[in-house]
Design a protein around this motif. Structure first.
Motif, PDB file in Angstrom:
ATOM      1  N   ASN A 134       0.847  -1.186   0.000  1.00 43.38           N
ATOM      2  CA  ASN A 134       0.000   0.000   0.000  1.00 43.38           C
ATOM      3  C   ASN A 134       0.887   1.242   0.000  1.00 43.38           C
ATOM      4  N   LYS A 135       0.339   2.357   0.423  1.00 47.34           N
ATOM      5  CA  LYS A 135       1.106   3.600   0.520  1.00 47.34           C
ATOM      6  C   LYS A 135       1.042   4.135   1.949  1.00 47.34           C
ATOM      7  N   ILE A 136       1.005   3.213   2.895  1.00 49.25           N
ATOM      8  CA  ILE A 136       0.899   3.593   4.306  1.00 49.25           C
ATOM      9  C   ILE A 136       2.212   4.232   4.752  1.00 49.25           C
ATOM     10  N   SER A 137       2.094   5.357   5.433  1.00 55.12           N
ATOM     11  CA  SER A 137       3.265   6.120   5.865  1.00 55.12           C
ATOM     12  C   SER A 137       3.264   6.264   7.390  1.00 55.12           C
ATOM     13  N   GLY A 138       4.148   7.133   7.878  1.00 54.41           N
ATOM     14  CA  GLY A 138       4.234   7.304   9.323  1.00 54.41           C
ATOM     15  C   GLY A 138       4.963   6.144   9.971  1.00 54.41           C
ATOM     16  N   SER A 139       5.063   6.187  11.266  1.00 55.75           N
ATOM     17  CA  SER A 139       5.804   5.153  11.991  1.00 55.75           C
ATOM     18  C   SER A 139       4.867   4.074  12.523  1.00 55.75           C
ATOM     19  N   THR A 177       8.017   5.054   7.946  1.00 56.17           N
ATOM     20  CA  THR A 177       9.216   5.775   8.384  1.00 56.17           C
ATOM     21  C   THR A 177       9.387   5.596   9.896  1.00 56.17           C
ATOM     22  N   GLY A 178      10.333   6.325  10.456  1.00 53.53           N
ATOM     23  CA  GLY A 178      10.548   6.240  11.892  1.00 53.53           C
ATOM     24  C   GLY A 178      11.269   4.965  12.280  1.00 53.53           C
ATOM     25  N   SER A 179      11.480   4.817  13.555  1.00 52.30           N
ATOM     26  CA  SER A 179      12.219   3.662  14.058  1.00 52.30           C
ATOM     27  C   SER A 179      11.277   2.577  14.549  1.00 52.30           C
TER      28      SER A 179
END
Length: 643
Positions: A217-222, A244-246
């Motif tokens: 998909n195009k899911i973003s964020g951590s 993104t994110g750790s």
């Protein structure tokens, strides 16, 4: 490589159970509201080639004669199952239906089970009216062409246990209000759609969840820290997104997790030491991210881990010796990172290891001989590490390897004789300092399917025994000093259906020509995709029979001293994408059929003696590809002079 642990197979068995369970003798006929809803659904179907809905007639009882429909004792429809992929005792049916989902389905107020999966051609949005079906426990709408977002009315489906929407064109964000309401959910399949936004923190409220698959998909964020509350989760796949994110340390709380796929994202930070809490983990795939730091020593506690893939990241530091405690490990892919120090000898304790890939790192020192203890090991790739081996360790001869790749590891001298009696099928010793002749015993390596000795210092002719390599499909000898005629290689024997060349790169040597005029008719050449012979003193002309190579995509004959015309017959190789013929003595015109090949992307005939008008063509070819041919004119070169 990806493992699919899917419950869909079991779900279809469950469908049969439900059909039996709910098909008990009924006291009333099909309820008129339900019948009208189903007939309206059928009315919205525009194509039903396998007659999945043929039995749905207005004059019959939907509870007793309609296929795929089951009712309870009061005549209310509780099960609607018309998937496009189903099987019986002696058959498998794979079909489709076209149309849209009727909002009238929302009138099936007692429906518990809905399966319209794998119908392939269902389009349009998910009707918000489905949110009225608060009895629903299972929804299977995967593998269709549904679009739009998940309706917010789905928050009312509080009894829903399994929701599969994979393989559609659904988009929009995953609404927190919907996610947090589905507290009965055990399996959630959202993969292969176009969902965006972040994974809502409310996902942590789905404490019964065992499977979460949202890959592709195009899911973003951590990844929200609340993920650690899903104590029953055993399948977690967010691969191929824009995460993104750790990695949250709470991830280590998922003690039931068996499969963790986070590859192909943009994850940063380090792998938390809490990963040791994943005591059930068997498959871990974190490649193609931006993860930094080292491999935590605590990873050695993952005694059930079978596959560990962290390649193509920015990992650093030494490999921990505790990695030797991963006794269930079968595959280790650590390539293309920045690991330093020595290869730990404790790897020799991983008795089940089959693949060891440490290539493209900064590892140094000797290769631990303990690796020879790994009797299950099939693949070793240590390429492009500053190991300064000088010679291939002799203990490799004791192993039963199928793939040995030691490119760019500092090996010098001649090929060791033990290779001639090995069972190796893939051998890559490129970019080293190997010298001498290619030995006659190369013909004894009859398991070879891939051979790369490029960028070394070999000289002399390829021995005639080379013809014995009847399984060889890919050969790369570029950038050496080989001599002799090409025929020894191009006419090797074939062991049908294997052993037909896929790729040949002999560029940058001293091979003699000309190229055999019947090259396109040789059994070994019939499946070739890529033929690169550039920078050899071949002479002669371009064989017309190249046009008979129906799979050929790349042909490069640069700087070969070839003369004569470009044969129009070359246009018969319809899959050609790249044609490079520059720096030769070619004359005559450019055949229209060649320049207008449908798949042509790259074409270069510069520095020849071609003449005439360049044929009109669709491919975007720069002027430089035609330069230094004094007689050529026409777009993209200056226009031809009027005669």
């Amino acid at each position: 490589m990806k493992i699919n642990i899917s419950n869909k197979t079991f779900s279809h068995l469950f469908i049969l159970f439900l059909a039996f369970y709910f098909s008990t003798p009924i006291s009333e006929a099909c309820h008129r509201i339900d019948k009208a809803a189903l007939l309206d659904f059928k009315n919205k179907i525009t194509s039903d080639p396998s007659n999945l809905l043929k039995s749905w007639t207005s004059s019959s009882n939907c509870c007793t004669t309609w296929e795929g429909v089951a009712c309870d004792s009061s005549g209310r429809v509780v099960n609607l199952s018309r998937p496009g992929l189903f099987s019986g005792d002696d058959y498998i049916t794979d079909t489709y239906m076209s149309g849209t989902l009727s909002p009238s389905l929302g009138n099936l107020s007692f429906l518990r089970f809905l399966d319209l999966s794998n119908l392939k051609e269902l389009t349009g949005p998910l009707p918000p009216e489905l949110g009225r079906l608060w009895h629903l426990t299972h929804i299977f709408l995967d593998t269709n062409k549904l679009n739009g977002s998940i309706p917010t009315t789905f928050r009312r489906l509080v009894r829903l246990q399994k929701l599969y929407l994979d393989g559609n064109y659904l988009s929009g964000v995953l609404h927190s209000t919907v996610i947090k309401s589905l507290t009965s959910l055990s399996e959630l399949g959202l993969s292969g759609n176009q969902f965006s936004g972040s994974l809502p923190s409310s996902i942590g409220k789905l404490v019964l969840l065992t499977k979460l698959d949202a890959h592709g998909n195009k899911i973003s964020g951590s990844i929200p820290p609340g993920i650690g509350k899903l104590k029953s989760l055993n399948y977690f796949d967010l691969s191929d997104n824009e995460i993104t994110g750790s990695l949250p340390s709470s991830l280590g709380g998922l003690s039931e997790l068996v499969l963790l796929y986070l590859n192909h994202n943009q994850i940063t930070g380090s792998i938390p030491p809490s990963i040791s809490g994943l005591s059930s983990l068997q498959f871990c795939w974190m490649s193609e991210n931006r993860i930094t730091g080292g491999i935590p020593a605590s990873i050695g506690k993952l005694s059930k881990l079978q596959r560990l893939i962290v390649e193509n990241n920015k990992l650093t530091g030494k490999l921990p010796s505790t990695i030797g405690n991963l006794t269930s490990l079968t595959e280790m892919y650590f390539s293309n990172n920045y690991f330093t120090g020595k290869i730990p000898s404790s790897i020799g304790k991983i008795q089940n290891l089959q693949t060891l890939d440490l290539s493209r790192n900064l590892l140094s020192g000797s290769v631990p001989p303990q690796i020879a203890n790994l009797r299950q090991l099939q693949t070793v790739d240590l390429s492009f590490n500053p190991l300064k081996l000088v010679s291939i360790p002799t203990w490799f001869a004791e192993m039963n390897l199928f793939q040995l790749m030691l490119a760019g590891t500092g090996i010098a001298g001649e090929l060791p004789g033990w290779l001639g009696s090995s069972s190796i099928g893939v051998l890559d010793l490129s970019s080293n300092a190997l010298t001498g002749k290619l030995p006659h015993w190369i013909g004894n390596m009859t398991n070879l399917s891939f051979l790369n000795l490029s960028n070394n210092g070999f000289h002399s002719a390829v021995p005639v025994e080379f013809k014995n390599l009847s399984l060889l499909m890919d050969i790369d000898l570029h950038s050496n000093n080989f001599t002799g005629h090409l025929k020894t290689i191009l006419t090797k024997s074939v062991q049908d259906p294997r052993g037909r060349f896929n790729s040949i790169d002999l560029s940058g040597n001293m091979f003699m020509g000309p190229i055999d005029e019947s090259i396109g008719e040789k059994p070994s050449m019939s499946s070739i995709h890529s033929l690169i012979l550039s920078y050899n003193p071949l002479g002669g002309s371009i064989p017309k029979s190249l046009g008979k190579l129906g799979e050929l995509q790349v042909v490069e004959l640069v700087g070969n001293g070839i003369s004569g015309a470009i044969p129009a017959e070359l246009g018969g190789a319809e899959k050609l994408e790249t044609i490079k013929l520059s720096r030769n003595k070619l004359s005559g015109g450019i055949p229209d059929k060649v320049l207008n090949l449908n798949n042509l992307q790259e074409f270069d005939v510069s520095q020849n003696q071609l003449s005439g008008r360049i044929p009109p063509h669709k491919a975007k070819i720069p002027p430089s590809a035609f330069m230094d041919n004094p007689g050529l004119c026409g777009s993209p070169l200056p226009p031809c002079k009027n005669s």
